[in-house]
Design a protein around this motif. Structure first.
Motif, mmCIF file in Angstrom:
data_model
loop_
_atom_site.group_PDB
_atom_site.id
_atom_site.type_symbol
_atom_site.label_atom_id
_atom_site.label_comp_id
_atom_site.label_asym_id
_atom_site.label_seq_id
_atom_site.Cartn_x
_atom_site.Cartn_y
_atom_site.Cartn_z
ATOM 1 N N THR A 5 0.841 -1.200 0.000
ATOM 2 C CA THR A 5 0.000 0.000 0.000
ATOM 3 C C THR A 5 0.876 1.250 0.000
ATOM 4 O O THR A 5 0.642 2.190 -0.769
ATOM 5 C CB THR A 5 -0.929 -0.006 1.241
ATOM 6 O OG1 THR A 5 -1.619 -1.244 1.269
ATOM 7 C CG2 THR A 5 -1.911 1.139 1.207
ATOM 8 N N ILE A 6 1.924 1.226 0.854
ATOM 9 C CA ILE A 6 2.865 2.357 0.893
ATOM 10 C C ILE A 6 3.530 2.516 -0.477
ATOM 11 O O ILE A 6 3.652 3.615 -1.007
ATOM 12 C CB ILE A 6 3.959 2.131 1.970
ATOM 13 C CG1 ILE A 6 3.339 2.111 3.366
ATOM 14 C CG2 ILE A 6 5.042 3.205 1.900
ATOM 15 C CD1 ILE A 6 4.295 1.628 4.441
ATOM 16 N N ARG A 7 3.955 1.387 -1.038
ATOM 17 C CA ARG A 7 4.610 1.402 -2.348
ATOM 18 C C ARG A 7 3.739 2.072 -3.403
ATOM 19 O O ARG A 7 4.191 2.966 -4.126
ATOM 20 C CB ARG A 7 4.905 -0.053 -2.780
ATOM 21 C CG ARG A 7 5.440 -0.191 -4.198
ATOM 22 C CD ARG A 7 5.231 -1.587 -4.732
ATOM 23 N NE ARG A 7 3.805 -1.883 -4.912
ATOM 24 C CZ ARG A 7 3.300 -3.096 -5.091
ATOM 25 N NH1 ARG A 7 4.089 -4.142 -5.117
ATOM 26 N NH2 ARG A 7 2.005 -3.278 -5.257
ATOM 27 N N ASP A 8 2.485 1.669 -3.478
ATOM 28 C CA ASP A 8 1.598 2.210 -4.513
ATOM 29 C C ASP A 8 1.411 3.719 -4.352
ATOM 30 O O ASP A 8 1.469 4.471 -5.323
ATOM 31 C CB ASP A 8 0.246 1.494 -4.477
ATOM 32 C CG ASP A 8 0.382 0.032 -4.873
ATOM 33 O OD1 ASP A 8 1.435 -0.323 -5.449
ATOM 34 O OD2 ASP A 8 -0.537 -0.753 -4.605
ATOM 35 N N GLU A 9 1.200 4.141 -3.087
ATOM 36 C CA GLU A 9 1.000 5.572 -2.842
ATOM 37 C C GLU A 9 2.261 6.360 -3.194
ATOM 38 O O GLU A 9 2.209 7.398 -3.847
ATOM 39 C CB GLU A 9 0.647 5.810 -1.364
ATOM 40 C CG GLU A 9 -0.747 5.341 -1.013
ATOM 41 C CD GLU A 9 -0.985 5.287 0.495
ATOM 42 O OE1 GLU A 9 -0.045 5.622 1.253
ATOM 43 O OE2 GLU A 9 -2.088 4.895 0.897
ATOM 44 N N GLU A 10 3.412 5.823 -2.752
ATOM 45 C CA GLU A 10 4.676 6.545 -2.935
ATOM 46 C C GLU A 10 5.083 6.593 -4.410
ATOM 47 O O GLU A 10 5.476 7.645 -4.913
ATOM 48 C CB GLU A 10 5.764 5.864 -2.102
ATOM 49 C CG GLU A 10 7.015 6.669 -1.918
ATOM 50 C CD GLU A 10 6.872 7.775 -0.866
ATOM 51 O OE1 GLU A 10 7.738 8.651 -0.861
ATOM 52 O OE2 GLU A 10 5.905 7.746 -0.087
ATOM 53 N N LEU A 11 4.964 5.467 -5.097
ATOM 54 C CA LEU A 11 5.344 5.457 -6.519
ATOM 55 C C LEU A 11 4.434 6.379 -7.331
ATOM 56 O O LEU A 11 4.891 7.102 -8.211
ATOM 57 C CB LEU A 11 5.297 4.036 -7.084
ATOM 58 C CG LEU A 11 6.450 3.104 -6.675
ATOM 59 C CD1 LEU A 11 6.351 1.781 -7.438
ATOM 60 C CD2 LEU A 11 7.810 3.717 -6.913
ATOM 61 N N ASP A 12 3.150 6.363 -7.008
ATOM 62 C CA ASP A 12 2.226 7.256 -7.725
ATOM 63 C C ASP A 12 2.641 8.709 -7.534
ATOM 64 O O ASP A 12 2.676 9.485 -8.491
ATOM 65 C CB ASP A 12 0.784 7.063 -7.220
ATOM 66 C CG ASP A 12 0.156 5.803 -7.792
ATOM 67 O OD1 ASP A 12 0.793 5.206 -8.689
ATOM 68 O OD2 ASP A 12 -0.927 5.405 -7.337
ATOM 69 N N SER A 13 2.957 9.066 -6.284
ATOM 70 C CA SER A 13 3.299 10.480 -6.038
ATOM 71 C C SER A 13 4.625 10.839 -6.701
ATOM 72 O O SER A 13 4.792 11.956 -7.186
ATOM 73 C CB SER A 13 3.306 10.776 -4.542
ATOM 74 O OG SER A 13 4.464 10.278 -3.952
ATOM 75 N N ILE A 14 5.569 9.897 -6.753
ATOM 76 C CA ILE A 14 6.852 10.189 -7.413
ATOM 77 C C ILE A 14 6.641 10.365 -8.923
ATOM 78 O O ILE A 14 7.147 11.307 -9.533
ATOM 79 C CB ILE A 14 7.883 9.066 -7.132
ATOM 80 C CG1 ILE A 14 8.342 9.124 -5.661
ATOM 81 C CG2 ILE A 14 9.094 9.173 -8.071
ATOM 82 C CD1 ILE A 14 9.201 7.957 -5.213
ATOM 83 N N PHE A 15 5.867 9.452 -9.513
ATOM 84 C CA PHE A 15 5.690 9.514 -10.969
ATOM 85 C C PHE A 15 4.806 10.678 -11.413
ATOM 86 O O PHE A 15 4.860 11.100 -12.552
ATOM 87 C CB PHE A 15 5.143 8.171 -11.495
ATOM 88 C CG PHE A 15 6.235 7.171 -11.742
ATOM 89 C CD1 PHE A 15 6.800 7.025 -13.006
ATOM 90 C CD2 PHE A 15 6.746 6.405 -10.712
ATOM 91 C CE1 PHE A 15 7.827 6.128 -13.239
ATOM 92 C CE2 PHE A 15 7.773 5.499 -10.930
ATOM 93 C CZ PHE A 15 8.316 5.362 -12.196
ATOM 94 N N GLU A 16 3.975 11.178 -10.480
ATOM 95 C CA GLU A 16 3.117 12.313 -10.848
ATOM 96 C C GLU A 16 3.786 13.656 -10.556
ATOM 97 O O GLU A 16 3.308 14.697 -10.996
ATOM 98 C CB GLU A 16 1.799 12.236 -10.057
ATOM 99 C CG GLU A 16 0.850 11.175 -10.608
ATOM 100 C CD GLU A 16 -0.266 10.844 -9.626
ATOM 101 O OE1 GLU A 16 -0.395 11.550 -8.604
ATOM 102 O OE2 GLU A 16 -0.984 9.872 -9.884
#
Lengths: 139, 159
Positions: free
Chosen positions: B115-126
């Motif tokens: 869950t942390i991974r998905d949130e963090e990767l989304d914010s990095i890529f956006e």
């Protein structure tokens, strides 16, 4: 449950005596050598979402798979378990001996001795987590 | 670094963190997750005493001797006394990992980290700040170090 009668006392302790890591399994931790596969489930609020994980797939006979599928159908598609955590709590309140308290989480243990295999069924009442495990073992 | 590559990279770290939970070690279980250690996301301890000491430090337990109640073998409740108001907070569980419960706690940790991974990767890529490939890679590596790498390092030193 309509077809199967689960036990809270017929634990298969011998299963835990012989453990080894399995190349097929998700984790590198040791698993019982008699474990064929396990099912993990979480409830979406509407239905159970389940995934199957192999441990020693080569030991899965058609009879064991059939028995396991019928047992899962009877547990997960029948009220009250069908409705998720509230159903788990309703079902398990009649079996106080099944509960093990891990602090904020309760785990409810049930067992079924089938003809093709033995099964350990576990319900967990922690929200936002997996709430159901079913392990299949060869006899 | 493209999303797929980043996902693979972080997944490897998650797998290491999950594998660091081993039978015989101890965890601190909160209301709905495994609580990482203070000073770095280490998720398990060699002894019960280490787990209690670490969580006590994290929460500034006002007691000199921790209030711990045994629920059953391998499962304890730890009541931290709030250093501000003097009342007990909701207890956390101190749990010994065994061959029987290890799988569920590994799944619980994996779910949390994913869950942390998905949130963090989304914010990095956006984030336009990380539009540059090198900057993005650095952000991803930094995230995994922060959230996961320290835990692996800590566990490999104590096991």
């Amino acid at each position: 449950m309509e077809k199967y009668q689960l036990s809270t006392t017929r634990t298969f302790e011998d299963v835990w005596a012989d453990m080894a890591p399995s190349e097929e399994a998700l984790s590198s931790s040791p698993y019982p050598k008699k474990e064929v596969f396990y099912l993990r489930g979480d409830h979406t609020g509407y239905r159970w979402y389940v995934e199957n994980f192999p441990v020693h797939r080569d030991m899965a006979t058609p009879e064991l798979k059939h028995e396991f599928n019928e047992l899962m159908k009877d547990i997960l598609e029948t009220e009250p378990i069908k409705s998720g955590i509230p159903g788990i709590l309703e079902f398990c309140k009649d079996y106080p001996e099944s509960v093990l308290k891990d602090g904020s989480m309760n785990r409810y243990n049930f067992y079924y001795e089938g003809e093709a295999g033995n099964y350990w069924i576990q319900f967990l009442d922690m929200p936002k987590n997996y709430n159901f495990y079913a392990h299949a073992y060869v006899k | 670094m493209e999303y797929e590559a980043a996902l693979c990279f972080v997944n490897e770290k998650i797998q290491c963190a999950v594998d660091s939970l081993k039978s015989g070690r101890w965890i601190v279980l909160g209301e709905d997750n495994i609580i990482p250690a203070v000073g770095g996301p280490q998720f398990s301890y060699t002894t019960k005493k280490d787990a209690i000491f670490d969580f006590g430090c994290r929460c500034l337990d006002a007691r000199r001797i921790p209030k711990v109640k045994k629920l059953r073998d391998g499962v304890y409740e730890y009541y931290v006394k709030d250093c501000d108001d003097g009342h007990d907070k909701s207890p956390v569980s101190i749990i010994k990992l065994t061959n029987k419960n290890l799988g569920e706690y590994q799944d619980m940790l994996r779910l949390d980290l994913e869950t942390i991974r998905d949130e963090e990767l989304d914010s990095i890529f956006e984030n336009p700040l990380y539009a540059d490939d090198d900057a993005r890679k650095e952000a991803i590596v930094s995230f995994t170090h922060r959230e996961i790498y320290e835990c692996i390092k800590a566990n490999s030193e104590t096991v």
